[in-house]
Each structure stands twice: as structure tokens, then as C-alpha cells.
Design a protein around this motif. Structure first.
Motif, PDB file in Angstrom:
ATOM      1  N   ASP A 268      39.368  46.410  48.414  1.00 36.77           N
ATOM      2  CA  ASP A 268      38.495  45.997  47.314  1.00 36.77           C
ATOM      3  C   ASP A 268      38.727  44.541  46.912  1.00 36.77           C
ATOM      4  O   ASP A 268      37.779  43.782  46.713  1.00 36.77           O
ATOM      5  CB  ASP A 268      38.759  46.925  46.118  1.00 36.77           C
ATOM      6  CG  ASP A 268      38.024  46.499  44.865  1.00 36.77           C
ATOM      7  OD1 ASP A 268      36.779  46.470  44.889  1.00 36.77           O
ATOM      8  OD2 ASP A 268      38.684  46.197  43.850  1.00 36.77           O
ATOM      9  N   HIS A 272      36.150  41.403  46.864  1.00 39.57           N
ATOM     10  CA  HIS A 272      35.873  40.534  45.714  1.00 39.57           C
ATOM     11  C   HIS A 272      36.036  39.059  46.099  1.00 39.57           C
ATOM     12  O   HIS A 272      35.317  38.205  45.591  1.00 39.57           O
ATOM     13  CB  HIS A 272      36.816  40.856  44.551  1.00 39.57           C
ATOM     14  CG  HIS A 272      36.453  42.092  43.778  1.00 39.57           C
ATOM     15  ND1 HIS A 272      35.359  42.141  42.934  1.00 39.57           N
ATOM     16  CD2 HIS A 272      37.020  43.315  43.719  1.00 39.57           C
ATOM     17  CE1 HIS A 272      35.287  43.358  42.383  1.00 39.57           C
ATOM     18  NE2 HIS A 272      36.281  44.089  42.856  1.00 39.57           N
ATOM     19  N   HIS A 311      33.662  53.030  46.076  1.00 36.19           N
ATOM     20  CA  HIS A 311      32.444  52.205  45.988  1.00 36.19           C
ATOM     21  C   HIS A 311      32.537  51.133  47.058  1.00 36.19           C
ATOM     22  O   HIS A 311      33.611  50.941  47.650  1.00 36.19           O
ATOM     23  CB  HIS A 311      32.307  51.538  44.607  1.00 36.19           C
ATOM     24  CG  HIS A 311      33.531  50.752  44.233  1.00 36.19           C
ATOM     25  ND1 HIS A 311      33.815  49.527  44.784  1.00 36.19           N
ATOM     26  CD2 HIS A 311      34.569  51.050  43.421  1.00 36.19           C
ATOM     27  CE1 HIS A 311      34.958  49.087  44.307  1.00 36.19           C
ATOM     28  NE2 HIS A 311      35.463  49.998  43.486  1.00 36.19           N
ATOM     29  N   THR A 313      32.464  47.105  48.039  1.00 31.86           N
ATOM     30  CA  THR A 313      32.720  45.819  47.378  1.00 31.86           C
ATOM     31  C   THR A 313      32.268  44.658  48.259  1.00 31.86           C
ATOM     32  O   THR A 313      32.629  44.597  49.437  1.00 31.86           O
ATOM     33  CB  THR A 313      34.215  45.652  47.047  1.00 31.86           C
ATOM     34  OG1 THR A 313      34.646  46.746  46.247  1.00 31.86           O
ATOM     35  CG2 THR A 313      34.460  44.350  46.278  1.00 31.86           C
ATOM     36  N   HIS A 338      30.985  44.696  42.997  1.00 29.26           N
ATOM     37  CA  HIS A 338      30.708  45.915  43.757  1.00 29.26           C
ATOM     38  C   HIS A 338      29.213  46.028  44.011  1.00 29.26           C
ATOM     39  O   HIS A 338      28.419  45.425  43.298  1.00 29.26           O
ATOM     40  CB  HIS A 338      31.153  47.152  42.966  1.00 29.26           C
ATOM     41  CG  HIS A 338      32.604  47.130  42.585  1.00 29.26           C
ATOM     42  ND1 HIS A 338      33.146  47.999  41.685  1.00 29.26           N
ATOM     43  CD2 HIS A 338      33.616  46.320  42.993  1.00 29.26           C
ATOM     44  CE1 HIS A 338      34.433  47.744  41.555  1.00 29.26           C
ATOM     45  NE2 HIS A 338      34.747  46.726  42.328  1.00 29.26           N
TER      46      HIS A 338
HETATM   47 ZN   LIG Z   1      36.740  46.254  42.658  1.00 24.55          ZN
END
Ligand SMILES: [Zn+2]
Length: 377
Positions: A268, A272, A311, A313, A338
Motif C-alpha cells: 500500500d 501511495h 483495496h 492503491t 486508493h
Molecule cells: Zn493506503
């Protein structure tokens, strides 16, 4: 009439015997539906493109050893795009909630988690992650807090939570303000509070020593290897694969079965950062841990393995490369946050067959809870 009746009766008895034989057959030879153990792997932020890029660069993945597949939709209550707290809560409890909530409802009521159901059913439990153990994804399995940023309170819930194996970072949240490296503002020493019940290890050497020695039955272990978050993949020690092997070594001793959640937390963070090389490195690091879980499950035969994500990202896309040369050469990102894209769901072992298909993330939470409540002994 009498003669016909006799034939009828004989036929009915024969049919009944045949039916009984079939039922007997089914119960003797069909694979067990409920698993004895569950290993849940969560690649935080890991969408289909993350898996694609890692597979191109490595040539093959351990994730390919899972035999059932599908997708999970990840929307949160009131937010089209979820965060790790809301989607983690859905996977841990089977209930949707708002972003930021750690296994509490939108109104703040605690939601019982699959790990808590597993404890209640006598199973051993574990969490192994590459972030602070107080971060959203591990937290949703054991803490009930309205605000995911309250690491101090989450640490208190974890310390009181009864989890048998805790591996990750975040030591500072367990140390009193007076101690070097503390991230608390009060004088509670959660390490001291846990130490009566748990063996604490803080370094790779202590971790290796722990796994090399005889442990007492039911010995609980907290390995908190970093003050806050662990560093990136190539600087982390022990690796997530080693933590997974260690957790399995400890948990497999419980004859009532176990529930283990393993998170590749930094996939994740790489998303980002819109950093494709880091995404690939973290996804492969996560996949190595999946390999350890699959080795165990293939040997054991009673273990359900699930690999999924909370989720996607980065709105990440893989645009060019070479399969023959194991190279991704061009990628794109549509966000620094996300996306709402569905995420992969892979499963293997007893109880895996009905997980296939497209579902909301709450479906997985409810399915896992159903399994731990009726776990095969
Ligand atoms: Zn995140």
C-alpha cells in the motif's frame, strides 16, 4: 395385490439401501468442508496490476498455487473509496463500516471479529505484519476503536486481547513514556503487563533463539522488532516469510486449530508513493510468505488459505514490458490514494470452493466467521 406388494416392498428396501450406501459414501469420502486451520493473507493495497507486475518480474508466483478465485468489492459506508480500517473491518467482522473505524459500527458499537470467534472456539490465533502491530489492518482483528490513528489505545486493546502470536513493529506504543523509544504519553508499560503471559522478543537473534528451543504448551509470543513501522522490504529482519514460518511453528501445536492473519502492509505504501519497483518488491516479499503458508497447507491438508487485499492503491496500471525478459518497462498511476477497483480473492484447501466468484468484502468476513465457529476438530 399381495404379490405386487411384496415386489414393491423389496424394491423400496433396495432403493433405501442404495440411498444409505450413497450417503455413507458421501460422508466417508467427500473432503471435509470446514477447515481445521485458517491462514488469511492480506496484501494491503494489492490490486490486480500489482499481482501482474510481480508475476512478470518473477516469472511465477506462489499465489498461483491457490486453486479458487474471484474478486471482492471494497466500498465503505458513506465512502465510495475505502480505507484499510473500513475494509479490514469488513473482512474481520463481516460488517461494513465507515472509513477510520477499527471494528466498530458507524455508530461506534464494537463488532466481534473472526479472531475473537476463533479464540472463543478454543483456537490459537496470530497476527504477523510488516507495519506497526497497531496499524489499521492488524488492529481490526483485535481492537475496537472509532479512530484508527489512536495507536496508543489500540496497543492497549492488543495487549489485553489474548492473541497468541503477535509479530510486527510498534514496540514504542507498548512502552511507558519514561522509557527510551516510547510513543506513549502515560506511564503504562504494556510490555510489563503482557510479559507475565507472553514471551517477548525484540530482535532477530531472540526470534531465532525462540524458534530453536523447546517451548511450553500454549506459550504465547509477542515479537515487536521495531519502535514504530518496520523499514522497507530489503531492510526488514526477520522477513515476513520468516515471521509466517515462525507463527505457523508456534500455532500448529494447538490441537484445536488456529487462525493466522499475515499482512504485506507496505504494498500500500509503495502504491501511495507511485513507486512501481517498490510495489513489485513488496508484492514478491508478500508472495514469499504466501509460499510458506501454502507449503504448510499442502502438507497439512486441513488448512484453508485465503489471499486477498483490502483495496487497490495507486490506480496502478501495467502498460508495457516483456514476459520473456521478466521485465515491466512502463507503468501508470491515476492517484496517490486508493481506488475503488475490486481486488483479487484467492483460496485453497477445505472450505475454499464456495469462496469463488464476485462478492462484497463482507462476504469473506462472514464466511471466515462461519468457518471458525464450526471448525473441524
Ligand atoms: Zn493506503
Amino acid at each position: 395385490m399381495r404379490k405386487t406388494d411384496g415386489v414393491h416392498r423389496r424394491l423400496t428396501v433396495a432403493a433405501l439401501l442404495a440411498l444409505l450406501a450413497l450417503v455413507g459414501c458421501a460422508s466417508t469420502h467427500a473432503p471435509p468442508v470446514d477447515p481445521h486451520n485458517i491462514i488469511l493473507f492480506i496484501g494491503d493495497g494489492m490490486g490486480v496490476s500489482h499481482v501482474t507486475a510481480a508475476r512478470v518480474e518473477s516469472g511465477s508466483l506462489n499465489m498461483e498455487r491457490l486453486t479458487t478465485g474471484g474478486f471482492l468489492a471494497t466500498h465503505a459506508v458513506g465512502s465510495f473509496v475505502t480505507d484499510s480500517a473500513a475494509s479490514g473491518t469488513a473482512i474481520a467482522t463481516g460488517e461494513s463500516t465507515v472509513n477510520g473505524a477499527i471494528s466498530v459500527s458507524p455508530a461506534g458499537a464494537p463488532l466481534k471479529t473472526v479472531l475473537e470467534y476463533a479464540e472463543e472456539n478454543g483456537m490459537a490465533t496470530g497476527l504477523a505484519v510488516t507495519c506497526s502491530i497497531t496499524h489499521a489492518t492488524p488492529a481490526v482483528f483485535v481492537a475496537h476503536v472509532p479512530d484508527r490513528s489512536d495507536d496508543v489505545l489500540i496497543a492497549e486493546h492488543i495487549a489485553a486481547g489474548g492473541v497468541d502470536v503477535l509479530f510486527g513493529g510498534g514496540l514504542g506504543y507498548f512502552l511507558p513514556a519514561s522509557a527510551l523509544g516510547s510513543l506513549r504519553k502515560d506511564d503504562r508499560n504494556l510490555i510489563y503487563e503482557m510479559e507475565g503471559e507472553m514471551t517477548i522478543v525484540r530482535t532477530e537473534e531472540e526470534f531465532n533463539e525462540l524458534l530453536g528451543r523447546d517451548r511450553s504448551d500454549g506459550e504465547r509470543v509477542a515479537g515487536l522488532f521495531y519502535r514504530a513501522h518496520p523499514p522497507v522490504e530489503y531492510e526488514r529482519a526477520p522477513s515476513l516469510a520468516r515471521l509466517t514460518a515462525g507463527a505457523l511453528d508456534i500455532l500448529a501445536g494447538d490441537e484445536d486449530g488456529f487462525f493466522l492473519m499475515v499482512e504485506g502492509s507496505q504494498i500500500d505504501w509503495a502504491g501511495h508513493e507511485n513507486n512501481s519497483d517498490w510495489i513489485i518488491a513488496e508484492t514478491l516479499d508478500f508472495d514469499a510468505a504466501v509460499g510458506i503458508g501454502m507449503d504448510f497447507a499442502e502438507r497439512d491438508g486441513r488448512t484453508l488459505v485465503v489471499v486477498t487485499s483490502d483495496h487497490e492503491t495507486g490506480g496502478y496500471a501495467v502498460l508495457d514490458g516483456s514476459v520473456a525478459e521478466h521485465r515491466v518497462s512502463r507503468t501508470g498511476f491515476t492517484t496517490g490514494g486508493h481506488s475503488a477497483s475490486m481486488v483479487p480473492l484467492l483460496a485453497y484447501g477445505p472450505g475454499s470452493s464456495h469462496l469463488g466468484g464476485i462478492h462484497d468484502n463482507t462476504f469473506l468476513g462472514n464466511a471466515l466467521i462461519e468457518h471458525v465457529r464450526s471448525v473441524a476438530r
